[in-house]
Structures are given as structure tokens and as C-alpha cells.
Design an enzyme around this catalytic site. Structure first.
Site, mmCIF file in Angstrom:
data_model
loop_
_atom_site.group_PDB
_atom_site.id
_atom_site.type_symbol
_atom_site.label_atom_id
_atom_site.label_comp_id
_atom_site.label_asym_id
_atom_site.label_seq_id
_atom_site.Cartn_x
_atom_site.Cartn_y
_atom_site.Cartn_z
ATOM 1 N N HIS A 75 0.834 -1.204 0.000
ATOM 2 C CA HIS A 75 0.000 0.000 0.000
ATOM 3 C C HIS A 75 0.868 1.252 0.000
ATOM 4 O O HIS A 75 0.613 2.195 -0.766
ATOM 5 C CB HIS A 75 -0.910 -0.007 1.234
ATOM 6 C CG HIS A 75 -1.596 1.293 1.508
ATOM 7 N ND1 HIS A 75 -2.901 1.549 1.132
ATOM 8 C CD2 HIS A 75 -1.150 2.437 2.114
ATOM 9 C CE1 HIS A 75 -3.226 2.775 1.499
ATOM 10 N NE2 HIS A 75 -2.177 3.339 2.097
ATOM 11 N N GLU A 76 1.896 1.271 0.835
ATOM 12 C CA GLU A 76 2.782 2.437 0.893
ATOM 13 C C GLU A 76 3.526 2.634 -0.420
ATOM 14 O O GLU A 76 3.688 3.755 -0.900
ATOM 15 C CB GLU A 76 3.771 2.281 2.056
ATOM 16 C CG GLU A 76 3.131 2.348 3.433
ATOM 17 C CD GLU A 76 2.419 3.682 3.661
ATOM 18 O OE1 GLU A 76 3.094 4.728 3.632
ATOM 19 O OE2 GLU A 76 1.194 3.670 3.864
ATOM 20 N N GLU A 125 -6.448 7.087 -0.759
ATOM 21 C CA GLU A 125 -6.307 5.886 0.068
ATOM 22 C C GLU A 125 -7.010 4.701 -0.584
ATOM 23 O O GLU A 125 -6.487 3.582 -0.573
ATOM 24 C CB GLU A 125 -6.863 6.133 1.469
ATOM 25 C CG GLU A 125 -6.090 7.153 2.282
ATOM 26 C CD GLU A 125 -4.635 6.760 2.492
ATOM 27 O OE1 GLU A 125 -4.322 5.539 2.511
ATOM 28 O OE2 GLU A 125 -3.793 7.664 2.634
ATOM 29 N N HIS A 157 1.471 4.378 -3.029
ATOM 30 C CA HIS A 157 1.514 5.842 -2.928
ATOM 31 C C HIS A 157 2.738 6.400 -3.657
ATOM 32 O O HIS A 157 2.665 7.435 -4.321
ATOM 33 C CB HIS A 157 1.569 6.274 -1.457
ATOM 34 C CG HIS A 157 0.240 6.276 -0.763
ATOM 35 N ND1 HIS A 157 -0.868 6.949 -1.260
ATOM 36 C CD2 HIS A 157 -0.158 5.690 0.403
ATOM 37 C CE1 HIS A 157 -1.883 6.784 -0.436
ATOM 38 N NE2 HIS A 157 -1.486 6.020 0.577
#
Length: 261
Positions: free
Chosen positions: A138-139, A180, A142
Site C-alpha cells: 500500500h505504501e 487511500e 503511494h
């Protein structure tokens, strides 16, 4: 790609806010003090921009109590991040660990090459290997979506007014819940396990509610960089809610995995 327009809109909103604030400051300086006021306002804007850009990373990581860790100290974490970076064709970020017992993670920087990822001790303790893999993915999503520049800039700007409610307003104006959702989807696909990320988000949200951080100072300015809201949902912490509801994030991940409702 479906996420391109939201990313552009998110960045455009931040640029428009910066332009509006700069224009207002220059106009006020010119109206009240003439040419000298315009010059002073320009100098102040340059100083503020420089501080927000170059000191955001240090401010955020210091507020988080983060320290760099080597591959020798955290070999499993390093191997995990390296594997996912290779799959995503991203450079390896610098890795740091915060002593916070609340499970959370954030990534700060202005490009893929300057990214720094910080995990809390709580995160590394409570998540399974599959859940940690999904959270790291997930990071990295980004990073690959170029979210970091705007997020880090807004954290730096908010840190300059971190001790007044204006910081919360700045974060709301420069944050977008859709980022998100998009990072959840792309991260789940990168890790190959949407349900692992859904499980991780449930754990993080539950632990964050039980062990909320204090919404003050520079930590409050960095709250939107974390994977989940780190403060209490009541009182002053409520002002800094920039994340979408965890239940909706989980629902979307379950749909992505084809989970029966």
C-alpha cells in the site's frame, strides 16, 4: 488508468491552494506597505516554501520518533520491501522504525528516489507476514502514484502552523480520501492478497482506537501520511480525520477479492 484523474485533481487542488495563499500574501503586502511590502511578502513566501519543502521529512520523522534501521537489524523487513520494490520497479526506500506501540506506517519524500518509509514497532509486532506485506505494498502504491510530493509538502506546510487549528484545515484542503482507496487497490494487487490488506486495516484501526496518539504539534501535521487515522475520533483528534472509513476500505478490498457478501 482509472486513478489518473483523481491524482491530478488532488495535486491541482494543492497547487491552487498554494497559489491562492501566495497571491493573498503578496496583495496584502503591496496594499499595506507598497513596493517594500511586496518585497517582504515575497521573501517570506520564499522562506515558507523552502521550509515546507526541505524540512517536512525531518519534521515528520522526528515527530514520529523514527530512527533509520539497517538490513542487519531488520533482515526480514528489508527482504520484504526489496521484493515488492522489484515487482513494482521502484527504488528501495530508506527504512526507519518508530518506537510507537500503535501499529501504523507512513512514507514521506518528494520522489521515488527520496522516499523514506517508517513502520512503528507496534505494526511490526501485531501484523502477520502476509498483512505486513500488504501494508508495505500500500505504501509503495503511494510512491508509484506520485502521491508523496503533495502529501509531504502539505505536511511541511501544516507543520509551520502545527500549534493552531489552521493546520487541520490545511490538511483537509490538500488531502483526498480517494488516494487511500486507490492505494489500497493498487497495493492489494501488488501484494497479490486484498484480504490480507483488509485484515491489516481492521487490526490497525482497532489498535489505533485503543492506543490513540496525541493530536498535537508536528505529529498532527503528519497524520494524513499514515495508513490509518492515528488519533481518537473524538475531541481535538476529530479535526484531523482525513482518511476514509475503514469499513468502506475493507468492503472495497473484499469486492476486489471477489469475497461473497
Amino acid at each position: 488508468m482509472g486513478g489518473v484523474a483523481p491524482v491530478h485533481s488532488y495535486g491541482l487542488r494543492a497547487v491552487m491552494l498554494a497559489a491562492l495563499l501566495s497571491g493573498a500574501a503578496l496583495l496584502a503586502g503591496a496594499v499595506w506597505f507598497g513596493t517594500a511590502g511586496l518585497a517582504v511578502a515575497s521573501a517570506v513566501l520564499f522562506a515558507v516554501g523552502w521550509a515546507a519543502y526541505f524540512h517536512s521529512e525531518r519534521t515528520v520523522l522526528t515527530a514520529f520518533g523514527a530512527r533509520p534501521v539497517s538490513e542487519v537489524e531488520r533482515p526480514e523487513l528489508y527482504r520484504l520491501v526489496q521484493e515488492l520494490c522489484s515487482a513494482a520497479r521502484l527504488p528501495m526506500p530508506r527504512l526507519l522504525v518508530s518506537p510507537a506501540v500503535q501499529p501504523n506506517v507512513l512514507t514521506v519524500g518528494y520522489s521515488a528516489r527520496s522516499a523514506a518509509m517508517c513502520c512503528t514497532e507496534g505494526l511490526l509486532r501485531v501484523l502477520t507476514p502476509a498483512e505486513l506485506r500488504a501494508v508495505v505494498a500500500h505504501e509503495l502504491a503511494h510512491v508509484s502514484r506520485h502521491d508523496l510530493g503533495v502529501s509531504s509538502w502539505s505536511a511541511g506546510l501544516a507543520s509551520l502552523v502545527a500549534f493552531c487549528p489552521l493546520s487541520a484545515l490545511l490538511l483537509h484542503l490538500t488531502s483526498a480520501p480517494v488516494r487511500e482507496y486507490d492505494a489500497d487497490a493498487e497495493g492489494a494487487l501488488l501484494a497479490g492478497d486484498p484480504m490480507a490488506l483488509a485484515s491489516a486495516l481492521r487490526k490497525i484501526d482497532m489498535q489505533a482506537a485503543a492506543l490513540p496518539l496525541r493530536p498535537r504539534g508536528f505529529l498532527a501535521a503528519a497524520s494524513h501520511l499514515m495508513i490509518a487515522h492515528p488519533f481518537s475520533y473524538g475531541g481535538f483528534g476529530r479535526l484531523f480525520i482525513t482518511h476514509p472509513p475503514t469499513g468502506e476500505r475493507v468492503r472495497r478490498l473484499e469486492a476486489l477479492a471477489g469475497y461473497p457478501r
